[in-house]
Scaffold this motif. Structure first.
Motif, PDB file in Angstrom:
ATOM      1  N   ALA A 157       0.825  -1.209   0.000  1.00  0.00           N
ATOM      2  CA  ALA A 157       0.000   0.000   0.000  1.00  0.00           C
ATOM      3  C   ALA A 157       0.858   1.258   0.000  1.00  0.00           C
ATOM      4  N   ALA A 158       2.048   1.180   0.596  1.00  0.00           N
ATOM      5  CA  ALA A 158       2.919   2.350   0.667  1.00  0.00           C
ATOM      6  C   ALA A 158       4.369   1.890   0.588  1.00  0.00           C
ATOM      7  N   ALA A 159       5.220   2.796   0.127  1.00  0.00           N
ATOM      8  CA  ALA A 159       6.650   2.482   0.052  1.00  0.00           C
ATOM      9  C   ALA A 159       7.249   2.481   1.455  1.00  0.00           C
ATOM     10  N   GLY A 160       8.307   1.692   1.639  1.00  0.00           N
ATOM     11  CA  GLY A 160       8.974   1.670   2.928  1.00  0.00           C
ATOM     12  C   GLY A 160       9.782   0.397   3.124  1.00  0.00           C
ATOM     13  N   THR A 161      10.362   0.297   4.306  1.00  0.00           N
ATOM     14  CA  THR A 161      11.175  -0.874   4.646  1.00  0.00           C
ATOM     15  C   THR A 161      10.280  -1.952   5.255  1.00  0.00           C
ATOM     16  N   GLN A 162      10.454  -3.158   4.779  1.00  0.00           N
ATOM     17  CA  GLN A 162       9.704  -4.297   5.309  1.00  0.00           C
ATOM     18  C   GLN A 162      10.667  -5.424   5.665  1.00  0.00           C
ATOM     19  N   ARG A 163      10.281  -6.223   6.604  1.00  0.00           N
ATOM     20  CA  ARG A 163      11.068  -7.397   6.963  1.00  0.00           C
ATOM     21  C   ARG A 163      10.461  -8.627   6.281  1.00  0.00           C
ATOM     22  N   ILE A 164      11.331  -9.450   5.709  1.00  0.00           N
ATOM     23  CA  ILE A 164      10.857 -10.626   5.002  1.00  0.00           C
ATOM     24  C   ILE A 164      11.625 -11.858   5.467  1.00  0.00           C
ATOM     25  N   SER A 165      11.010 -13.003   5.290  1.00  0.00           N
ATOM     26  CA  SER A 165      11.650 -14.291   5.576  1.00  0.00           C
ATOM     27  C   SER A 165      10.896 -15.361   4.799  1.00  0.00           C
ATOM     28  N   PHE A 166      11.492 -16.550   4.716  1.00  0.00           N
ATOM     29  CA  PHE A 166      10.902 -17.654   3.971  1.00  0.00           C
ATOM     30  C   PHE A 166      10.790 -18.869   4.890  1.00  0.00           C
ATOM     31  N   ARG A 167       9.653 -19.571   4.802  1.00  0.00           N
ATOM     32  CA  ARG A 167       9.535 -20.868   5.487  1.00  0.00           C
ATOM     33  C   ARG A 167       9.995 -21.951   4.511  1.00  0.00           C
ATOM     34  N   TYR A 168      10.899 -22.798   4.979  1.00  0.00           N
ATOM     35  CA  TYR A 168      11.540 -23.748   4.067  1.00  0.00           C
ATOM     36  C   TYR A 168      11.937 -25.002   4.816  1.00  0.00           C
ATOM     37  N   ALA A 169      12.323 -26.027   4.071  1.00  0.00           N
ATOM     38  CA  ALA A 169      12.892 -27.256   4.626  1.00  0.00           C
ATOM     39  C   ALA A 169      14.147 -27.602   3.841  1.00  0.00           C
ATOM     40  N   ASN A 170      15.166 -28.049   4.565  1.00  0.00           N
ATOM     41  CA  ASN A 170      16.411 -28.499   3.934  1.00  0.00           C
ATOM     42  C   ASN A 170      16.891 -29.730   4.689  1.00  0.00           C
ATOM     43  N   GLY A 171      16.638 -30.901   4.117  1.00  0.00           N
ATOM     44  CA  GLY A 171      17.030 -32.145   4.754  1.00  0.00           C
ATOM     45  C   GLY A 171      18.352 -32.687   4.269  1.00  0.00           C
ATOM     46  N   SER A 172      19.099 -31.890   3.507  1.00  0.00           N
ATOM     47  CA  SER A 172      20.364 -32.356   2.939  1.00  0.00           C
ATOM     48  C   SER A 172      21.555 -31.849   3.754  1.00  0.00           C
ATOM     49  N   LYS A 173      22.541 -32.743   3.955  1.00  0.00           N
ATOM     50  CA  LYS A 173      23.763 -32.365   4.644  1.00  0.00           C
ATOM     51  C   LYS A 173      24.878 -31.994   3.672  1.00  0.00           C
ATOM     52  N   ASN A 174      24.589 -32.045   2.372  1.00  0.00           N
ATOM     53  CA  ASN A 174      25.596 -31.668   1.382  1.00  0.00           C
ATOM     54  C   ASN A 174      25.915 -30.180   1.479  1.00  0.00           C
ATOM     55  N   PHE A 175      27.076 -29.814   1.010  1.00  0.00           N
ATOM     56  CA  PHE A 175      27.521 -28.412   1.005  1.00  0.00           C
ATOM     57  C   PHE A 175      27.447 -27.813   2.416  1.00  0.00           C
ATOM     58  N   ASN A 176      27.935 -28.609   3.411  1.00  0.00           N
ATOM     59  CA  ASN A 176      27.948 -28.164   4.803  1.00  0.00           C
ATOM     60  C   ASN A 176      26.549 -27.853   5.327  1.00  0.00           C
ATOM     61  N   GLY A 177      25.553 -28.508   4.753  1.00  0.00           N
ATOM     62  CA  GLY A 177      24.199 -28.357   5.257  1.00  0.00           C
ATOM     63  C   GLY A 177      23.573 -27.019   4.950  1.00  0.00           C
ATOM     64  N   ASN A 178      24.047 -26.304   3.966  1.00  0.00           N
ATOM     65  CA  ASN A 178      23.508 -24.982   3.647  1.00  0.00           C
ATOM     66  C   ASN A 178      23.224 -24.904   2.146  1.00  0.00           C
ATOM     67  N   ARG A 179      22.100 -24.288   1.788  1.00  0.00           N
ATOM     68  CA  ARG A 179      21.743 -24.105   0.376  1.00  0.00           C
ATOM     69  C   ARG A 179      21.447 -22.624   0.113  1.00  0.00           C
ATOM     70  N   PRO A 180      22.479 -21.784   0.129  1.00  0.00           N
ATOM     71  CA  PRO A 180      22.259 -20.344  -0.041  1.00  0.00           C
ATOM     72  C   PRO A 180      21.763 -20.007  -1.445  1.00  0.00           C
ATOM     73  N   CYS A 181      20.950 -18.986  -1.509  1.00  0.00           N
ATOM     74  CA  CYS A 181      20.427 -18.485  -2.783  1.00  0.00           C
ATOM     75  C   CYS A 181      20.721 -16.987  -2.884  1.00  0.00           C
ATOM     76  N   GLN A 182      20.755 -16.496  -4.112  1.00  0.00           N
ATOM     77  CA  GLN A 182      20.774 -15.045  -4.306  1.00  0.00           C
ATOM     78  C   GLN A 182      19.364 -14.507  -4.061  1.00  0.00           C
ATOM     79  N   LEU A 183      19.277 -13.369  -3.358  1.00  0.00           N
ATOM     80  CA  LEU A 183      17.993 -12.736  -3.091  1.00  0.00           C
ATOM     81  C   LEU A 183      17.916 -11.438  -3.886  1.00  0.00           C
ATOM     82  N   TRP A 184      16.910 -11.329  -4.743  1.00  0.00           N
ATOM     83  CA  TRP A 184      16.697 -10.162  -5.590  1.00  0.00           C
ATOM     84  C   TRP A 184      15.362  -9.525  -5.226  1.00  0.00           C
ATOM     85  N   VAL A 185      15.356  -8.180  -5.112  1.00  0.00           N
ATOM     86  CA  VAL A 185      14.136  -7.424  -4.845  1.00  0.00           C
ATOM     87  C   VAL A 185      13.988  -6.382  -5.945  1.00  0.00           C
TER      88      VAL A 185
END
Length: 625
Positions: A152-180
């Motif tokens: 409805a209006a411009a401004g700063t917002q806080r965001i997050s994602f609900r997710y599941a990651n059952g893999s231990k590969n890559f040190n247990g992390n699956r980072p993504c690029q975040l674009w807005v």
């Protein structure tokens, strides 16, 4: 407290009539005029505690004492049960009033119509615990998902994602690029291991700038595949205060949910949960249990994990929930980081701390001398701004050697009568300080030598109990003790060969012809047969042979460690030196990494077991004697 004989003496005529009122009044006044003593304090100083670490980390009854123990995580396993009644302790949840107005908006990622665009991943629904009707499963590197939102209006917002990651590969992390709005705001936005593909949690809550009207939020995979994505959440949820025994113990700053189910409203009136299992501190590494674990039983009797793990002690911004006594430590206060190896995985070093020299903070005078069930938590703030919590430990009177004592000092702190004199002086109101011998304490267990020595249950003369099958089973039938003869121990080292040591153990199979006798040179056969025949061991199940043997070198090989040999009418099989040793495994039930079931099943008769033995789990588990 008074003895029963003293109380009986207050009954002047045997009817407890008012005629005895003056007698009772005089007795009460006499008791009040005596110097104060504390039976409770006396008992606690002599309690035999089991420590949660490989060495005694503290001996403190007070947060200001040297080596008092503090933690960076909130809940311990002592928060499951009331230590007096044994009943479960219940925890409630309360929305922080100052944040009750905060709202969030969820954008599902269940199907194509939910998103503006996507790559080659799939919308799936073959898991449990997601919101909506499914989730997006990234297909690998180069995949993406773009979500459209309207503000409805411009401004700063806080965001997050609900997710599941059952893999231990890559040190247990699956980072993504975040674009807005097609601008990259994070080159590596983390989606760390959630312990399972049906275990969902929220990613880091971050701030982004959004426009009035239409906006796009996009995740792109670059170095590896992404997580299973349940939904995007816009906004910060209200913080939730977790209250145990009426005191706020933790603040879930970004709300709280269940990992394996959706939705569940913790702050709904009348919702109380008990800790069904754990709690465990942060342990292992990034792809084990980096947030710790708490599993709760919900009011509808489901046993599920909290998505916040075992919350850290953190009251920053929520100081109104601090308990009455708070320590503000300075750089003069010295802490030593420690941990424990007795959980499934080692506790992260630094999650537990010892205040090595104690504290002289003025608040020390406000803290009761002993921690009681239901007391307010004791919180501390470090100079770094981090928060910690005091963990009460029991003040002990030594009745046994220190774990780290030198050999010559092993008996320096042993009560020669095991506290027997105290039992007599208190007319058995004080219980015995002796404990049962077990596989846990056998290396530091000493006999009480005084005439007043007591047993850990009741005074008895010394007796010899044959460790036959019926007596071993009786330990469980009569006292709920998990006592077993141990079988299945494997010998793999040549040094365990019967011809290579002066003590060997043989299982006796009377009046039996060996099914697979080991082919041996005559010299070896003669040496073994003579040694077995001359053994004075009268045990009908096993025979210990003590003799240096002259065997043929051709027989001293690893393939012939488990020797079968016929001696007259009996078959003898060489076994591990601890084979059929009897141990009390009761203290191991809650500590066993494989779970309580695998210790209990033998005595319980589950899976057809006979109740008197335990097979050593040689196929990959580790058990310490």
């Amino acid at each position: 407290g008074p003895k029963m004989s003293e109380i009986d003496a207050l009954d002047a005529d045997g009817t407890w009539s008012s005629d005895g009122a003056n007698v009772r009044a005089r007795y009460v006044r006499e008791q009040m005029d005596r110097n104060a003593t504390s039976h409770r304090e006396y008992w606690r100083k002599r309690t035999n505690a089991k420590w949660d670490a490989t060495a005694q980390p503290a001996r403190s009854s007070h947060p200001c004492s040297p080596n008092s123990k503090w933690t960076r995580y909130t809940y311990t396993r002592q928060d499951r049960f009331n230590t007096i009644t044994g009943d479960y302790i219940y925890t409630s949840f309360e929305t922080v009033p100052e944040e009750a107005h905060l709202t969030t908006t969820i954008y599902e990622t269940d199907r194509s119509s939910d998103v503006l665009d996507r790559g080659s991943g799939n919308f799936e629904s073959d898991r449990n615990g997601f919101s909506g009707s499914g989730f997006y499963n990234f297909a690998g590197t180069g995949d993406f998902i773009k979500i459209g939102i309207t503000m409805a209006a411009a401004g700063t917002q806080r965001i997050s994602f609900r997710y599941a990651n059952g893999s231990k590969n890559f040190n247990g992390n699956r980072p993504c690029q975040l674009w807005v709005n097609d601008v990259k705001v994070r080159d590596a936005y983390d989606f760390v291991y959630t312990t399972g593909s049906s275990n969902w949690m929220y990613s880091e809550l971050i701030e982004v700038s959004l426009n009035a009207g239409s906006n796009t939020i996009e995740l792109r995979t670059v170095t590896q595949s992404g997580p299973d994505l349940d939904h995007l959440r816009i906004g910060k949820p209200p913080a939730v205060a977790m209250k145990t025994n009426g005191w706020t113990r933790a603040i879930a700053k970004n709300g709280i949910h269940l990992q394996e189910a959706w939705p569940f409203n913790f702050t709904e009136e009348g919702v109380f949960v008990k800790f069904d299992y754990f709690p465990d501190p942060p342990q292992g590494d990034i792809y084990k249990y980096s947030n710790g674990r708490i599993r709760v039983t919900t009011p509808d009797d489901r046993d599920l994990f909290l998505d916040i793990g075992n919350p850290p002690v953190d009251f920053t911004g929520y100081e109104q929930y601090l308990p009455p006594n708070v320590f503000y430590f300075t750089t003069d206060d010295q802490f030593e980081e420690t941990g424990s190896d007795l959980f499934e995985y080692p506790v992260w070093k630094g999650q537990e701390l010892l205040l090595t020299k104690g504290s002289t903070d003025p608040v020390c005078g406000s803290v009761p001398p002993f921690a009681e069930e239901g007391d307010a938590p004791i919180i501390g703030k470090l100079p770094s701004g981090e928060w910690i919590q005091w963990t009460p430990t029991i003040l002990l009177e030594d009745n046994g050697p220190s774990i780290n004592a030198a050999a010559q000092d092993m008996t320096s702190n042993v009560l020669s009568d095991g506290g027997g004199e105290s039992v007599i002086q208190t007319d058995e109101k004080m219980k015995c300080s002796n404990v049962a011998r077990s596989f846990i304490n056998e290396d530091t267990c000493f006999f009480s030598t005084e005439s007043t020595a007591c047993s850990s249950s009741e005074p008895v003369d010394e007796v010899v109990i044959p460790m036959n099958t019926s007596n071993v089973i009786a330990f469980y039938d009569l006292a709920d003790k998990y006592v077993y003869a141990i079988r299945g121990l494997v010998m793999e080292d040549l040094g365990e060969h019967a011809c290579e040591k002066t003590l060997s153990r043989w299982e006796v199979k009377p009046f039996t012809t060996c099914s697979e006798p080991t082919p041996l040179a005559p010299a070896t056969t003669t040496a073994l047969a003579n040694a077995i025949a001359s053994s004075s061991d009268s045990n009908e199940f096993i025979k210990d042979v003590t003799r240096t043997l002259s065997c043929a070198n051709s027989d001293i090989i690893t393939a012939k460690i488990n020797i079968q040999i016929q001696v007259d009418s009996d078959c003898y099989e060489h076994v591990h030196p601890d084979h059929y040793n009897v141990y009390d495994f009761s203290g191991w039930v809650t500590k066993h990494p494989g779970g309580e079931y695998n210790i209990q099943k033998w005595a319980q008769g589950w899976e057809g077991h006979e109740g008197w033995y335990l097979n050593y789990p040689f196929y990959g588990y580790c058990m310490f004697k």
